[in-house]
Motif scaffolding. Structure first.
Motif, PDB file in Angstrom:
ATOM      1  N   LEU A  82       1.314  -9.729   2.526  1.00  0.00           N
ATOM      2  CA  LEU A  82       1.988  -8.476   2.168  1.00  0.00           C
ATOM      3  C   LEU A  82       1.032  -7.517   1.453  1.00  0.00           C
ATOM      4  O   LEU A  82       1.059  -6.303   1.673  1.00  0.00           O
ATOM      5  CB  LEU A  82       3.196  -8.778   1.274  1.00  0.00           C
ATOM      6  N   LYS A  83       0.175  -8.114   0.575  1.00  0.00           N
ATOM      7  CA  LYS A  83      -0.803  -7.283  -0.128  1.00  0.00           C
ATOM      8  C   LYS A  83      -1.764  -6.621   0.858  1.00  0.00           C
ATOM      9  O   LYS A  83      -2.057  -5.419   0.778  1.00  0.00           O
ATOM     10  CB  LYS A  83      -1.567  -8.136  -1.132  1.00  0.00           C
ATOM     11  N   ARG A  86       0.036  -3.904   2.600  1.00  0.00           N
ATOM     12  CA  ARG A  86       0.113  -2.668   1.813  1.00  0.00           C
ATOM     13  C   ARG A  86      -1.228  -1.936   1.816  1.00  0.00           C
ATOM     14  O   ARG A  86      -1.284  -0.703   1.938  1.00  0.00           O
ATOM     15  CB  ARG A  86       0.537  -2.997   0.382  1.00  0.00           C
ATOM     16  N   ARG A  89      -1.662  -0.343   5.103  1.00  0.00           N
ATOM     17  CA  ARG A  89      -0.844   0.865   5.220  1.00  0.00           C
ATOM     18  C   ARG A  89      -1.457   2.024   4.436  1.00  0.00           C
ATOM     19  O   ARG A  89      -1.436   3.174   4.885  1.00  0.00           O
ATOM     20  CB  ARG A  89       0.566   0.573   4.726  1.00  0.00           C
ATOM     21  N   GLY A  90      -1.985   1.692   3.211  1.00  0.00           N
ATOM     22  CA  GLY A  90      -2.651   2.739   2.441  1.00  0.00           C
ATOM     23  C   GLY A  90      -3.851   3.305   3.183  1.00  0.00           C
ATOM     24  O   GLY A  90      -4.075   4.528   3.209  1.00  0.00           O
ATOM     25  N   ASP A  93      -2.615   5.498   5.820  1.00  0.00           N
ATOM     26  CA  ASP A  93      -2.228   6.815   5.288  1.00  0.00           C
ATOM     27  C   ASP A  93      -3.456   7.673   5.026  1.00  0.00           C
ATOM     28  O   ASP A  93      -3.473   8.880   5.327  1.00  0.00           O
ATOM     29  CB  ASP A  93      -1.428   6.633   3.993  1.00  0.00           C
TER      30      ASP A  93
END
Length: 302
Positions: A82-83, A86, A89-90, A93
């Motif tokens: 999950l880390k 994230r 995903r960052g 972005d």
């Protein structure tokens, strides 16, 4: 896909076998009324059932973990996954933002390219106009070259004339030297005259100094006169103020005299009233005496 079916079938079979064994063991424990850890037989049977269910779950998980690496990673490394998700995903972005920025820059670059194209067309037109002007200037240059050649011929003629003028100038210089000699003599005479004038100017300065001294004395006297005039004006203003005060006092005195006359009239009126009151008092006193006499007569009669 086949291995997954086999795995599911093995889990089901193993669960059924363990459940059957647990049921048999629980039944035997219940019938035999055995006791574990000093528990009652019923609770002992319940404990055996719980242990059997735990074995089913443990065996199921063991088989799944042993046969599926992705499941092991999903269970034990879920937080890390999950880390990483994230972080990914960052980064996505950030990449999207950079992509948006790059697209904006690309749009700006395209706009600038269009502007530059427009400017290029303008520059081409300006270059064409400059080329035309260059042709015109070349024509003018040829004309100027012709004019320069004509001017050069004129310059040669002027040089000849200038040489003649220089000869005349040399003659004039000789005449000028003679005039300078005469001028030097005149300068000596002028110097003598200047000495005489300087003496006169010195005398004039002395007279001017005396005149300035007299002017200073006159200015001092004028200042003194102005001071006296100011003092005289002050005295006149004081006299005017005193005269005004005298007139005011006279007016007040006239008012006081009028008041005194009114008071005198009032005094006379009061004296007349007092005389009348005294007459009335005398009459009343006489009447009182008469009444006393009558009273005495009445008393004597009584």
């Amino acid at each position: 896909m086949t291995s997954a079916y086999i795995l599911i079938a093995a889990i089901l079979v193993l669960g059924a076998v363990i459940a059957t064994l647990g049921d048999r063991i629980g039944t035997k424990v219940g019938k035999a009324r055995l006791s574990l850890f000093n528990l009652r037989p019923r609770k002992t049977a319940t404990l055996v059932t719980i242990i059997t269910g735990s074995l089913i779950s443990a065996s199921t998980l063991g088989i799944l973990f042993a046969t599926s690496e992705s499941l092991r990673e999903g269970v034990f490394q879920l937080d890390n996954i999950l880390k990483k998700l994230r972080i990914a995903r960052g980064e996505v972005d950030i990449i999207n933002a950079e992509k948006f920025q790059v697209e904006n820059e690309l749009t700006q670059a395209q706009t600038q390219l269009k502007d530059l194209s427009a400017q290029g067309s303008v520059l081409r037109s300006e270059i064409n106009s400059l080329l035309k002007e260059r042709q015109v200037l070349n024509k003018q240059k040829k004309q100027l070259s012709q004019q320069i050649s004509q001017l050069k011929s004129q310059v040669v003629q002027r040089d000849q004339e200038l040489a003649e003028k220089n000869q005349e100038l040399s003659q004039r210089n000789q005449e000028l030297e003679e005039k300078n000699q005469e001028l030097s003599q005149r300068n000596q005479e002028i110097a003598e005259q200047k000495q005489i004038i300087a003496q006169g100017e010195n005398r004039l300065k002395e007279v001017e100094q005396q005149l300035n001294g007299a002017r200073d004395e006159i200015s001092q006297l004028e200042t003194r006169r102005q001071t006296l005039e100011q003092e005289l004006d002050g005295a006149k203003s004081e006299i005017a103020q005193l005269e005004t005060r005298r007139q005011e006092l006279e007016q007040e005195l006239d008012g006081a005299r009028g008041e005194i006359a009114q008071l005198e009239t009032r005094r006379q009126t009061l004296e007349q009233e007092l005389d009348g009151a005294r007459g009335e008092i005398t009459q009343l006193e006489t009447r009182r005496q008469e009444l006393e006499q009558e009273l005495d007569g009445a008393k004597s009669e009584i």
